[in-house]
Scaffold this motif. Structure first.
Motif, short mmCIF file in Angstrom:
data_model
loop_
_atom_site.label_atom_id
_atom_site.label_comp_id
_atom_site.label_asym_id
_atom_site.label_seq_id
_atom_site.Cartn_x
_atom_site.Cartn_y
_atom_site.Cartn_z
N LEU A 1 43.72 33.78 31.16
CA LEU A 1 43.06 34.69 30.29
C LEU A 1 41.76 35.24 30.86
O LEU A 1 41.04 34.63 31.84
CB LEU A 1 42.52 33.98 29.06
N MET A 2 41.13 36.32 30.21
CA MET A 2 39.79 36.89 30.65
C MET A 2 39.61 37.24 32.19
O MET A 2 40.63 37.66 32.54
CB MET A 2 38.81 35.97 30.14
N GLY A 3 38.84 37.12 32.53
CA GLY A 3 38.33 37.79 33.96
C GLY A 3 38.58 38.98 34.30
O GLY A 3 38.90 39.45 35.67
N GLY A 4 38.64 40.01 33.22
CA GLY A 4 39.06 41.60 33.60
C GLY A 4 40.34 41.90 33.37
O GLY A 4 40.59 43.13 33.26
N MET A 5 41.17 40.99 32.65
CA MET A 5 42.46 41.38 32.63
C MET A 5 42.50 42.40 31.25
O MET A 5 41.91 42.33 30.40
CB MET A 5 43.37 39.95 31.98
N GLY A 6 43.42 43.28 31.73
CA GLY A 6 43.55 44.38 30.71
C GLY A 6 42.51 45.24 30.37
O GLY A 6 42.48 46.10 29.59
N ARG A 7 41.56 45.03 31.39
CA ARG A 7 40.17 45.88 31.55
C ARG A 7 39.96 46.59 32.73
O ARG A 7 40.10 47.95 32.96
CB ARG A 7 39.14 45.41 30.67
N THR A 8 39.54 45.80 33.59
CA THR A 8 39.39 46.20 34.86
C THR A 8 40.63 46.05 35.85
O THR A 8 40.59 46.73 37.01
CB THR A 8 38.14 45.28 35.81
N PHE A 9 41.42 45.18 35.59
CA PHE A 9 42.80 45.20 36.12
C PHE A 9 43.78 45.10 35.12
O PHE A 9 43.73 44.64 33.98
CB PHE A 9 42.95 44.17 37.32
N ASP A 10 45.21 45.33 35.46
CA ASP A 10 46.27 45.34 34.30
C ASP A 10 46.50 43.93 33.78
O ASP A 10 46.56 42.92 34.52
CB ASP A 10 47.51 45.88 34.80
N GLY A 11 46.78 43.68 32.59
CA GLY A 11 46.77 42.28 31.82
C GLY A 11 48.10 41.97 31.73
O GLY A 11 49.18 42.39 32.44
N GLY A 12 48.27 41.22 30.33
CA GLY A 12 49.56 40.60 30.16
C GLY A 12 50.17 41.23 29.24
O GLY A 12 51.36 40.67 28.91
N TYR A 13 50.17 42.51 28.97
CA TYR A 13 51.20 43.19 28.09
C TYR A 13 52.38 43.57 28.95
O TYR A 13 52.55 44.73 28.93
CB TYR A 13 50.61 44.47 27.44
N ALA A 14 53.11 42.70 29.83
CA ALA A 14 54.06 43.26 30.97
C ALA A 14 54.93 41.93 31.06
O ALA A 14 54.62 40.84 30.92
CB ALA A 14 53.33 43.64 32.13
N GLN A 15 55.88 42.31 31.90
CA GLN A 15 56.97 41.10 32.32
C GLN A 15 56.39 40.34 33.39
O GLN A 15 56.75 38.99 33.25
CB GLN A 15 58.17 41.71 32.74
#
Length: 327
Positions: free
Chosen positions: A89-103
């Motif tokens: 979680l966090m650390g820039g996920m989904g903001r500065t690099f691609d996050g968890g909405y993926a396989q």
């Protein structure tokens, strides 16, 4: 297989801006790992990003998702074995690099939390950000102690429900708010001692139960309700500003002496994976598995239902965590 399905946000806007696309499976950089995502929870942070409130640090197109739960697929460092159950979680996920909405998602190895559990993936997917935020707010933000009283403003949010569960486990008396009487049972099921219907003036209701006010208060709604939450707190009590369910973050023309009641302490909390120790996570999972704790899940969606899931989150009608389960 060289491609994966992912939810891509091309630009801020409505749910129609969320698109499921085939992307290349990411390759972990040095110091990073690749995770096969089994499930992920939805968070209002992702709603804020979709609506354009996340600031200039976010670039588009972007795969959203500030958390993910799954198993290690590739760890070049050798720290984690392939197949190890993990949360991130966090650390820039989904903001500065691609996050968890993926396989698949790639994240820095230092923000990976290992665990072992036989719980289903939907339940596990609801936990990372919810538990980290609730635990961090109660410990770092409020430093709650057994036998104290706690007010949770925004009690039927997923973090609010998790905070109530954790607080009751620590022996606190919990008062939680909801704007809807229909959601009162969800609060009682989480162990809440006093359910308060939030009509904008909760402080008088709190003081009818505890004349001196609560020892601690967790503010999850935002700045519109913060003054009333402060008024519900005793002298030398602490209010922790953590959530922004209202989508309002700032206080205009802030004058502390007028805004904060005499002797009440105001703090704030935001955290990351480092604020969720491995032993705290494992204990919580063990408690859920043993039936001692309940994970407050409202509904589970498929990846193809991501727009429907975001619409429900935006409506504010959910009674707990919204989770997306991947195939």
């Amino acid at each position: 297989m060289t491609t994966m399905r992912a939810v891509v946000l091309d630009a801020p806007g409505p749910v129609a801006n969320l698109h499921i696309r085939d992307l290349s499976i990411p390759v972990p950089a040095p110091g990073w790992v690749r995770i096969t995502v089994k499930a992920f929870g939805l968070n209002r942070s992702e709603l804020h990003t979709r609506l354009g409130f996340a600031g200039p640090a976010v670039t588009y197109p972007r795969v959203l998702g500030i958390e993910a739960t799954g198993v290690i697929d590739d760890d070049p460092s050798g720290r984690f074995a392939r197949g190890q159950q993990v949360m991130t979680l966090m650390g820039g996920m989904g903001r500065t690099f691609d996050g968890g909405y993926a396989q698949y998602t790639c994240v820095p190895v230092h923000q990976v939390i290992p665990f072992h559990s036989d719980l289903d993936w939907a339940t596990l997917g609801a936990i990372p950000e919810m538990l980290q935020t609730a635990h961090g707010s109660l410990t770092i933000g409020l430093d709650v102690q057994a036998a104290q009283s706690l007010l949770v403003r925004g009690g039927t949010s997923s973090v609010g429900l998790a905070a109530a569960v954790l607080a009751k486990r620590q022996g606190l008396t919990v008062l939680s708010t909801t704007r809807s009487p229909a959601k009162a049972d969800a609060l009682r099921a989480a162990g809440v001692d006093h359910v308060l219907i939030d009509d904008g003036a909760v402080a008088p209701q709190v003081r009818s139960v505890l004349p001196e006010g609560v020892d601690a208060a967790l503010e999850l709604v935002g700045t519109p309700t913060l003054p009333d939450t402060l008024r519900a707190t005793r002298v030398h009590g602490v209010v922790c500003f953590t959530g922004m369910l209202s989508n309002q973050w700032t206080v205009k023309d802030f004058y502390p002496i007028d805004y904060i009641p005499r002797g009440v302490r105001l703090t704030a909390y935001s955290g990351d994976a480092g604020d969720l120790p491995v032993d705290v996570l494992q204990q919580y999972l063990d408690d859920v598995e043993a039936g001692r704790t309940v994970v407050p899940i409202d509904r589970v969606f498929s990846l193809d239902q991501i727009r429907e899931a975001h619409a429900l989150m935006e409506s504010g009608q959910a009674h707990g965590k919204l989770v997306v389960l991947l195939d």
